[in-house]
Each structure stands twice: as structure tokens, then as C-alpha cells.
Write a protein that holds these residues in place. Structure first.
Motif, PDB file in Angstrom:
ATOM      1  N   MET A 105       0.826  -1.208   0.000  1.00  0.00           N
ATOM      2  CA  MET A 105       0.000   0.000   0.000  1.00  0.00           C
ATOM      3  C   MET A 105       0.864   1.265   0.000  1.00  0.00           C
ATOM      4  N   ALA A 106       2.035   1.209   0.623  1.00  0.00           N
ATOM      5  CA  ALA A 106       2.943   2.359   0.589  1.00  0.00           C
ATOM      6  C   ALA A 106       3.436   2.611  -0.835  1.00  0.00           C
ATOM      7  N   LEU A 107       3.765   1.544  -1.552  1.00  0.00           N
ATOM      8  CA  LEU A 107       4.178   1.690  -2.950  1.00  0.00           C
ATOM      9  C   LEU A 107       3.017   2.193  -3.801  1.00  0.00           C
ATOM     10  N   SER A 108       1.825   1.699  -3.505  1.00  0.00           N
ATOM     11  CA  SER A 108       0.632   2.155  -4.226  1.00  0.00           C
ATOM     12  C   SER A 108       0.420   3.650  -4.028  1.00  0.00           C
ATOM     13  N   ASN A 109       0.511   4.101  -2.781  1.00  0.00           N
ATOM     14  CA  ASN A 109       0.332   5.527  -2.482  1.00  0.00           C
ATOM     15  C   ASN A 109       1.429   6.382  -3.106  1.00  0.00           C
ATOM     16  N   THR A 110       2.636   5.844  -3.170  1.00  0.00           N
ATOM     17  CA  THR A 110       3.772   6.595  -3.700  1.00  0.00           C
ATOM     18  C   THR A 110       3.686   6.777  -5.215  1.00  0.00           C
ATOM     19  N   TYR A 111       3.351   5.685  -5.909  1.00  0.00           N
ATOM     20  CA  TYR A 111       3.427   5.718  -7.373  1.00  0.00           C
ATOM     21  C   TYR A 111       2.064   5.684  -8.065  1.00  0.00           C
ATOM     22  N   GLY A 112       0.987   5.501  -7.302  1.00  0.00           N
ATOM     23  CA  GLY A 112      -0.337   5.430  -7.918  1.00  0.00           C
ATOM     24  C   GLY A 112      -0.642   4.086  -8.547  1.00  0.00           C
ATOM     25  N   TRP A 113       0.121   3.063  -8.173  1.00  0.00           N
ATOM     26  CA  TRP A 113      -0.117   1.723  -8.707  1.00  0.00           C
ATOM     27  C   TRP A 113      -1.318   1.087  -8.005  1.00  0.00           C
ATOM     28  N   LEU A 114      -2.034   0.231  -8.718  1.00  0.00           N
ATOM     29  CA  LEU A 114      -3.182  -0.486  -8.168  1.00  0.00           C
ATOM     30  C   LEU A 114      -2.719  -1.813  -7.597  1.00  0.00           C
ATOM     31  N   VAL A 115      -2.878  -1.993  -6.287  1.00  0.00           N
ATOM     32  CA  VAL A 115      -2.517  -3.263  -5.671  1.00  0.00           C
ATOM     33  C   VAL A 115      -3.556  -4.314  -6.070  1.00  0.00           C
ATOM     34  N   VAL A 116      -3.086  -5.386  -6.678  1.00  0.00           N
ATOM     35  CA  VAL A 116      -3.964  -6.484  -7.101  1.00  0.00           C
ATOM     36  C   VAL A 116      -3.742  -7.632  -6.129  1.00  0.00           C
ATOM     37  N   SER A 117      -4.759  -7.943  -5.317  1.00  0.00           N
ATOM     38  CA  SER A 117      -4.596  -9.019  -4.347  1.00  0.00           C
ATOM     39  C   SER A 117      -4.659 -10.366  -5.054  1.00  0.00           C
ATOM     40  N   THR A 118      -4.103 -11.383  -4.416  1.00  0.00           N
ATOM     41  CA  THR A 118      -3.863 -12.646  -5.112  1.00  0.00           C
ATOM     42  C   THR A 118      -4.658 -13.829  -4.558  1.00  0.00           C
ATOM     43  N   GLY A 119      -5.518 -13.610  -3.551  1.00  0.00           N
ATOM     44  CA  GLY A 119      -6.244 -14.713  -2.942  1.00  0.00           C
ATOM     45  C   GLY A 119      -7.269 -15.333  -3.880  1.00  0.00           C
ATOM     46  N   ASN A 120      -7.497 -16.633  -3.729  1.00  0.00           N
ATOM     47  CA  ASN A 120      -8.468 -17.337  -4.566  1.00  0.00           C
ATOM     48  C   ASN A 120      -9.771 -17.583  -3.805  1.00  0.00           C
ATOM     49  N   LYS A 121     -10.746 -18.153  -4.497  1.00  0.00           N
ATOM     50  CA  LYS A 121     -12.082 -18.348  -3.914  1.00  0.00           C
ATOM     51  C   LYS A 121     -12.062 -19.364  -2.783  1.00  0.00           C
ATOM     52  N   SER A 122     -11.227 -20.390  -2.903  1.00  0.00           N
ATOM     53  CA  SER A 122     -11.149 -21.395  -1.840  1.00  0.00           C
ATOM     54  C   SER A 122     -10.680 -20.758  -0.539  1.00  0.00           C
ATOM     55  N   GLU A 123      -9.626 -19.952  -0.631  1.00  0.00           N
ATOM     56  CA  GLU A 123      -9.091 -19.292   0.558  1.00  0.00           C
ATOM     57  C   GLU A 123     -10.095 -18.309   1.145  1.00  0.00           C
ATOM     58  N   LEU A 124     -10.736 -17.541   0.286  1.00  0.00           N
ATOM     59  CA  LEU A 124     -11.709 -16.562   0.758  1.00  0.00           C
ATOM     60  C   LEU A 124     -12.901 -17.258   1.400  1.00  0.00           C
ATOM     61  N   ALA A 125     -13.284 -18.400   0.861  1.00  0.00           N
ATOM     62  CA  ALA A 125     -14.430 -19.134   1.393  1.00  0.00           C
ATOM     63  C   ALA A 125     -14.194 -19.587   2.831  1.00  0.00           C
ATOM     64  N   VAL A 126     -13.014 -20.119   3.102  1.00  0.00           N
ATOM     65  CA  VAL A 126     -12.759 -20.708   4.419  1.00  0.00           C
ATOM     66  C   VAL A 126     -11.989 -19.772   5.350  1.00  0.00           C
ATOM     67  N   GLY A 127     -11.722 -18.541   4.904  1.00  0.00           N
ATOM     68  CA  GLY A 127     -11.033 -17.585   5.762  1.00  0.00           C
ATOM     69  C   GLY A 127      -9.544 -17.793   5.853  1.00  0.00           C
ATOM     70  N   TYR A 128      -8.965 -18.531   4.882  1.00  0.00           N
ATOM     71  CA  TYR A 128      -7.519 -18.779   4.885  1.00  0.00           C
ATOM     72  C   TYR A 128      -6.817 -17.608   4.207  1.00  0.00           C
ATOM     73  N   ALA A 129      -6.992 -16.445   4.776  1.00  0.00           N
ATOM     74  CA  ALA A 129      -6.436 -15.199   4.268  1.00  0.00           C
ATOM     75  C   ALA A 129      -6.379 -14.223   5.437  1.00  0.00           C
ATOM     76  N   THR A 130      -5.424 -13.302   5.387  1.00  0.00           N
ATOM     77  CA  THR A 130      -5.196 -12.392   6.507  1.00  0.00           C
ATOM     78  C   THR A 130      -5.773 -11.016   6.215  1.00  0.00           C
ATOM     79  N   LEU A 131      -6.723 -10.595   7.047  1.00  0.00           N
ATOM     80  CA  LEU A 131      -7.225  -9.232   6.933  1.00  0.00           C
ATOM     81  C   LEU A 131      -6.083  -8.240   7.096  1.00  0.00           C
TER      82      LEU A 131
END
Length: 263
Positions: A105-131
Motif C-alpha cells: 500500500m505504501a508503494l501504491s500511495n507513492t506511485y499510484g499503482w493499483l494493488v492487485v490481491s492474489t487470494g483465490n475463492k477457496s481461501e476466501l471461502a474458508v477464511g484462509y487469508a489475513t485481513l
């Protein structure tokens, strides 16, 4: 921005989700508009670090490596007294993911780049991802793609290109978040070939608990349903993403965050 295409910023770990996300970003935006960032910790293997660099080279995208060990150590020092010795277990693992999220997010704010998250549906479904960690970003490209389908997409991208866009070692390596020594996804989850069919039946086909118990391994069903229902609060905070399947998380499927029902 006058019709100017955005610049994509996926974090790359040497894992298959980040590799597929990076390849799709390059396909959509062009290699010159994609910046890849590797953020290894002391648990990152030489193989995954090498694969992240090989991926960037094969895609022709920008690449930089920002080691996080010193930052993680500073957090441990700051938390030593409040936690009675420093964070351990899940707290220590999540801390690494959140450090990476802060850097992206610091790089995004610095350069205006869009952070593209990489989690898949399986991980999102079962909460195997870090807020506030690997879930950070403005767009979630694989949000509606099950883990087993991520492997299919990786192989398709290589076949279409006629070469290894995604390194074969990335595809063949047992899935791991590399947040502790010897960690494997299957330490926390059922094998994906068992997990994904249950998720599809429950999330997309609205099968009841009784129907699922008649069709799949009862132990897997009970475990998966509990994980899915508990993780709704995380999904409410996930970035938007592409809808690819009949029922995506978000507008298609929302359940109460707190409830007394069992699917």
C-alpha cells in the motif's frame, strides 16, 4: 487519468496464485505497466525466491525484492512487553502478511499503482487469508477462482504461450504460505481436491448440510461448513473482483456475520 491504463502491483511470493495474477495482469495491461514485488521473510525458501524472480523475467515485468525480516523483527521488539515475550503462533504468522500489505500500500500511495490481491475463492471461502495482509488491494483478480482451477489456469497460460510463463516448480510445489518452518496449506485445510467440490456444492449450488453429508466425507463437510460460515466477516472486507462463476461472494452470496443457523 485521461484514459491512461492503470499500473498493476501484485505481490509475488513464488506461489501459484501470485504467479497467475501477475501473468493475467501482464496479459491485460502489458508488461511495461506491471510491477512485481517480492517480500521474502526468513521462512521464504530459496526456491520460491528464485521462482518469483524467474516469473518476472519470463513476463518481462518490473521486479523488485524488499526483504521484510528487519521490519518483522522491529514489530516483535515493539510487542515484546505488551504480549509478554513477543507474538507467537498465528499472531506471528499474520504479522508477516500484514507487513507485506503495508509495503504494497505504501508503494501504491507513492506511485499510484493499483494493488492487485492474489487470494483465490477457496481461501476466501474458508477464511484462509489475513485481513489487512494478503487481502489488501483495490482489485481481487482470482476472487471467483477455486484453488484447483488456479492450477488449470497456470497450465493453460503456459500452453498458450508455448513456454513457462509460470515456472513449472511453482505449479508442482505443495501449496504453502511459508509463514513458519515446513508449513503446508494442508496443515490447516483439507486437501484442495476434497475442499473445492464441497465449497462448490455449498456456496454455489446451495446444498444443505444434510445433502452434503450424503455426498462427501462427513468430517470434511462439518469442518468446511464451520469455516465458511465463520469467515463471512472477512469476505465483507475483501476487495471487489471478477465474477466468473454462477455465484460469487458479495452481491450473489451474503450471509449474516453472526448467526445461530447451521448450513
Amino acid at each position: 487519468d485521461g484514459g491512461r491504463a492503470p499500473e498493476g502491483l501484485p505481490g509475488v511470493s513464488g506461489g501459484i496464485e501470485s504467479a497467475v495474477t501477475a501473468a493475467l495482469c501482464v496479459d491485460a495491461l502489458g508488461a511495461e505497466r506491471v510491477q512485481l514485488v517480492s517480500m521474502p521473510s526468513r521462512f521464504s525458501s530459496e526456491e520460491t525466491r528464485s521462482d518469483a524472480a524467474r516469473l518476472a523475467e519470463s513476463l518481462g515485468a518490473g521486479f523488485r525484492e524488499v526483504p521484510i525480516e528487519g521490519i518483522v523483527s522491529a514489530f516483535h521488539d515493539a510487542l515484546r512487553e505488551p504480549t509478554g515475550g513477543g507474538p507467537e503462533g498465528l499472531a506471528a504468522e499474520n504479522l508477516q502478511a500484514r507487513v507485506r500489505g503495508v509495503l504494497l500500500m505504501a508503494l501504491s500511495n507513492t506511485y499510484g499503482w493499483l494493488v492487485v490481491s492474489t487470494g483465490n475463492k477457496s481461501e476466501l471461502a474458508v477464511g484462509y487469508a489475513t485481513l489487512y495482509g494478503d487481502m489488501v488491494g483495490g482489485f481481487a483478480l482470482l476472487k471467483d477462482v477455486f484453488k484447483t482451477d488456479v492450477f488449470r489456469v497456470a497450465r493453460y497460460l503456459n500452453e498458450r504461450a508455448g513456454r513457462e510463463l509460470v515456472p513449472a516448480s511453482t505449479i508442482e510445489r505443495p501449496p504453502s504460505a511459508e509463514l513458519r518452518p515446513g508449513q503446508r496449506d494442508e496443515d490447516s485445510l483439507p486437501p484442495y481436491e476434497k475442499l473445492d467440490p464441497v465449497l462448490e456444492a455449498y456456496v454455489e449450488l446451495d446444498r444443505s448440510r444434510e445433502e452434503l453429508l450424503d455426498t462427501f466425507d462427513p468430517d470434511v463437510v462439518e469442518r468446511v461448513l464451520a469455516l465458511v460460515d465463520r469467515a463471512e466477516y472477512k469476505r465483507r472486507q475483501a476487495p471487489p473482483g471478477v465474477k466468473l462463476r454462477p455465484k460469487a461472494f458479495g452481491r450473489d452470496r451474503r450471509t449474516p456475520i453472526t448467526n445461530h443457523f447451521r448450513g
